[in-house]
Every structure is written in C-alpha cells, then in structure tokens.
Design an enzyme around this catalytic site. Structure first.
Site, PDB file in Angstrom:
ATOM      1  N   MET A   1       0.892  -1.732  -0.560  1.00 22.15           N
ATOM      2  CA  MET A   1       0.277   0.356   0.078  1.00 22.15           C
ATOM      3  C   MET A   1       0.771   1.692   0.179  1.00 22.15           C
ATOM      4  SD  MET A   1      -3.447  -0.850   1.792  1.00 22.15           S
ATOM      5  CE  MET A   1      -2.546  -0.665   3.611  1.00 22.15           C
TER       6      MET A   1
ATOM      7  N   TYR B   1       3.909   4.083   1.116  1.00 26.11           N
ATOM      8  CA  TYR B   1       4.821   4.859   1.613  1.00 26.11           C
ATOM      9  C   TYR B   1       5.647   3.585   2.533  1.00 26.11           C
ATOM     10  CZ  TYR B   1       5.057   9.160   4.945  1.00 26.11           C
ATOM     11  OH  TYR B   1       5.685   9.585   5.746  1.00 26.11           O
ATOM     12  N   LEU B   2       6.968   3.249   1.649  1.00 19.53           N
ATOM     13  CA  LEU B   2       7.544   1.750   1.725  1.00 19.53           C
ATOM     14  C   LEU B   2       8.417   2.132   2.567  1.00 19.53           C
ATOM     15  CD1 LEU B   2       8.293   1.101  -2.340  1.00 19.53           C
ATOM     16  CD2 LEU B   2       6.932   0.028  -0.740  1.00 19.53           C
TER      17      LEU B   2
ATOM     18  N   HIS C   1       9.107  -3.409   3.441  1.00 16.41           N
ATOM     19  CA  HIS C   1       9.033  -3.528   2.290  1.00 16.41           C
ATOM     20  C   HIS C   1      10.046  -3.498   0.925  1.00 16.41           C
ATOM     21  CE1 HIS C   1       4.985  -0.641   3.571  1.00 16.41           C
ATOM     22  NE2 HIS C   1       4.317  -1.965   3.055  1.00 16.41           N
TER      23      HIS C   1
ATOM     24  N   GLY D   1       4.813 -10.481   3.432  1.00 16.54           N
ATOM     25  CA  GLY D   1       5.776 -10.078   5.143  1.00 16.54           C
ATOM     26  C   GLY D   1       5.187 -10.612   5.873  1.00 16.54           C
TER      27      GLY D   1
ATOM     28  N   LYS E   1       5.035  -9.636   9.224  1.00 11.12           N
ATOM     29  CA  LYS E   1       4.412  -8.961  10.240  1.00 11.12           C
ATOM     30  C   LYS E   1       3.094  -8.961   9.703  1.00 11.12           C
ATOM     31  CE  LYS E   1       3.274  -4.333  11.512  1.00 11.12           C
ATOM     32  NZ  LYS E   1       2.672  -4.438  11.343  1.00 11.12           N
TER      33      LYS E   1
HETATM   34  P1  AMP Z   1       1.576  -2.843   3.579  1.00  2.00           P
HETATM   35  O1  AMP Z   1       2.086  -1.481   2.538  1.00  2.00           O
HETATM   36  O2  AMP Z   1       1.145  -2.703   5.195  1.00  2.00           O
HETATM   37  O3  AMP Z   1       0.520  -3.458   2.660  1.00  2.00           O
HETATM   38  O4  AMP Z   1       2.613  -4.441   3.359  1.00  2.00           O
HETATM   39  C1  AMP Z   1       2.977  -4.372   2.191  1.00  2.00           C
HETATM   40  C2  AMP Z   1       3.788  -6.333   2.510  1.00  2.00           C
HETATM   41  O5  AMP Z   1       4.675  -5.879   2.917  1.00  2.00           O
HETATM   42  C3  AMP Z   1       2.924  -6.987   3.380  1.00  2.00           C
HETATM   43  O6  AMP Z   1       2.986  -8.035   2.668  1.00  2.00           O
HETATM   44  C4  AMP Z   1       3.189  -7.062   4.732  1.00  2.00           C
HETATM   45  O7  AMP Z   1       3.236  -8.183   5.392  1.00  2.00           O
HETATM   46  C5  AMP Z   1       4.879  -6.680   4.269  1.00  2.00           C
HETATM   47  N1  AMP Z   1       5.259  -6.040   5.261  1.00  2.00           N
HETATM   48  C6  AMP Z   1       4.868  -4.454   6.400  1.00  2.00           C
HETATM   49  N2  AMP Z   1       5.701  -4.199   6.999  1.00  2.00           N
HETATM   50  C7  AMP Z   1       6.255  -5.032   7.274  1.00  2.00           C
HETATM   51  C8  AMP Z   1       7.720  -5.407   8.028  1.00  2.00           C
HETATM   52  N3  AMP Z   1       8.036  -4.547   9.505  1.00  2.00           N
HETATM   53  N4  AMP Z   1       8.358  -6.395   8.014  1.00  2.00           N
HETATM   54  C9  AMP Z   1       8.116  -6.996   6.513  1.00  2.00           C
HETATM   55  N5  AMP Z   1       7.564  -7.617   5.861  1.00  2.00           N
HETATM   56  C10 AMP Z   1       6.669  -6.296   5.875  1.00  2.00           C
END
Ligand code: AMP
Length: 299
Positions: free
Chosen positions: A30, A32-33, A37, A147, A149
């Site tokens: 989503m 805001y990397l 990510h 992730g 996470k």
């Molecule tokens: P998001 O942008 O929050 O939807 O996350 C996109 C992907 O990045 C998802 O698969 C998350 O699980 C992964 N992700 C987010 N934060 C972390 C982190 N701290 N460590 C590893 N992967 C992450």
C-alpha cells in the site's frame, strides 16, 4: 523502472516478460515504503527475473471508520526507493479501474477471515483477498512476496491460493524491525514522539513471552496473562487482542506447540499496531534431549 497505472498495460508488460521466458515476482503493497517492503523487493529480485511492485491503498479492506483517507502516501519517494532497489515495474492501479461502478465480486476465506484481526476488522480480509486475486490476475506472477508482519494475511493468502488452485508461489519473509525492536509499518508514521516509547511494549511483551516458552512454559493462558499485564502497565496502550494460535487454522491453543503464533493488536493512542512471533520448541527440546543423553552417557 517503468511506472504503469493501466491494468491493460500491466497485462501487456507481464505477457512480454513471459514471452521472453522470464519469471515474474510480485510484491503487493500500500506504499509509503520502508525497509520491510524493500526486503520483499530484494527477495523477489534474488529469485525471479522481473520484479513488479504494486502500490494500491485498497479501499475495500478499510472499514468505514478506519484510516483510508489519511493513510500515508508519498508516491515520488516510493518510486525513488524502488528505482534504487532495481524494481522493474511499479504498478499503481487506479481505484476506479480496480472497482468500476457496479463492481460486485469479492473473495472470502471463511473462518480464517473472522479470527484475530478479523474480529475488529470484519471486512478487512475480504478486501485483501479480493485485491490480491485481482493483482494476481493482472500481473500473473510466478511468485508473490508477503511479510510475516501481517501473519494472518499471509496465512489467508496461502489458503486462497491453495483453495482456488492459483499458479503462484507464496513466499513469506521475516519481520523487519527498527533498531529499537518496533516492527516497521507505514502506520508508525501516525505515532507521536511521546507514543513511540510506549509502542515498544508490543515487542517487549512478545519477546518476554517467547523467552518464557524457551524456559519451558507451555501454558498459553500464562503467556497471554503475562503479555496482557505488560500491556496494561503501559498507560498509552489499549489491547485489541492477544492470542496464541496454530499457524494453519488460527485456532487458539491451550498449550504452545512448535510453530505456534503469538499475535497481538494494540492501540497506542489512536494508532492500531500489530506484531507477532512464532515459537520454536522442537529444536530446543531436541538439543536438550541430546544434552541429557550426553550427560547420561558421561555417567
Ligand atoms: P502494506 O504496505 O502494509 O500493505 O505491506 C505490504 C507488504 O509488506 C505486506 O506483505 C506486509 O506484510 C509487508 N510488510 C509490512 N511491514 C513489514 C515488516 N516490518 N517486515 C516485513 N514485511 C513487512
């Protein structure tokens, strides 16, 4: 790095990779990397020929009172970071193309979607599965990277891929943390400076629980009790849930077993944060048994 916003152009670009015999890795985000990510981007680059990173703040996974409108966005910065990592395509679909007027189709992974985070976010995983399946159909990746996470999300996506016979390999990578231990998250941007220290209670309480398991504690009620009491000690923290579950069905366990997931969601001020650890007990028990064996041999 190419930036693509049209679904059709994304399909064409993917077809070209495939025609050239290249494998495709997809990293859905989503935006805001952060380094979490980027760890997924690196994993994709290591094992596939072409890496596609999608950025889509997916409206269908946000509840009506959640943070869709204020979710942090900085596409220019994200693009710079991805270019530096050597991503091949940044795919930024438009919400109006993903969900045109009259859109009616959703994917649900029953039961799993209602547990843990699903209790307080009832439509969340339906939105996640729907958008991830749409991204899979558009990009047609060989591998998709997620992730740990978002442990429940990874488990649900794996189940969707299995149940719908999708030809994509799901790879789940470890949680990347800040130096102080806080799991990286785009939502950490919401945390006020005075809340930052309070947020560390998530990591700290999980770490303590893991240590208790390492020291032989198997009763999940005791582990959950300790985590809850640590969280209650922090005035800025409000618990959403603390759970110890099996990593396939997300069913609560009364005794921890190898691979059990200790997961929690906690509000720090107005920001809802999640974190988790997976407990490993087999190797330790084996090592202990071997040590015991060695001792009895000595005797
Ligand atoms: P998001 O942008 O929050 O939807 O996350 C996109 C992907 O990045 C998802 O698969 C998350 O699980 C992964 N992700 C987010 N934060 C972390 C982190 N701290 N460590 C590893 N992967 C992450």
């Amino acid at each position: 790095m190419r930036i693509i916003t049209s679904l059709r152009q994304m399909k064409v670009a993917s077809a070209r990779f495939r025609a050239a015999g290249q494998t495709i890795g997809l990293v859905p985000t989503m935006g805001y990397l952060h380094q979490g990510h980027l760890s997924l981007v690196r994993a994709s680059k290591k094992t596939t020929d072409a890496t596609v990173v999608s950025i889509f703040v997916n409206p269908t996974q946000f509840g009506p009172r959640e943070d869709l409108a204020k979710y942090p966005r900085d596409f220019a910065r994200d693009a710079r970071m991805l270019r530096a990592e050597g991503a091949d395509i940044l795919f930024i679909p438009r919400a109006a193309d993903m969900y045109p007027p009259g859109y009616k189709t959703y994917v649900e992974v029953h039961e799993l979607q209602n547990k843990l985070c699903g209790r307080s976010r009832p439509i969340h995983f339906r939105g996640v599965c729907t958008v991830v399946l749409k991204l899979f159909n558009t990009v047609r990746p060989d591998k998709a990277f997620f992730g740990q996470k978002d442990a429940q999300q990874a488990i649900i996506i794996r189940r969707m891929v299995q149940d719908l016979d999708l030809d994509v390999k799901v790879e789940v990578k470890p949680i990347i943390r800040d130096a102080d231990g806080l799991a990286l998250s785009s939502r950490n941007a919401y945390i006020k400076p005075e809340e930052r220290k309070a947020a560390l209670v998530l990591t700290r309480s999980l770490k303590e629980a893991k240590m208790m398991v390492d020291q032989g504690q198997r009763k999940t009620a005791v582990l959950i009790g300790r985590i809850r009491s640590r969280l209650q000690d922090e005035p800025l923290a409000r618990v959403d849930y603390v759970a110890v579950v099996d990593p396939e069905e997300l069913e609560p366990l009364s005794l921890v077993k190898d691979g059990a997931l200790i997961a929690l969601a906690v509000f720090i001020g107005r920001t809802r944060l999640i974190d988790n650890v997976t407990v490993r007990i087999k190797a330790k028990t084996k090592a202990k048994a071997e040590r015991k064996g060695a001792l009895s041999l000595k005797r």
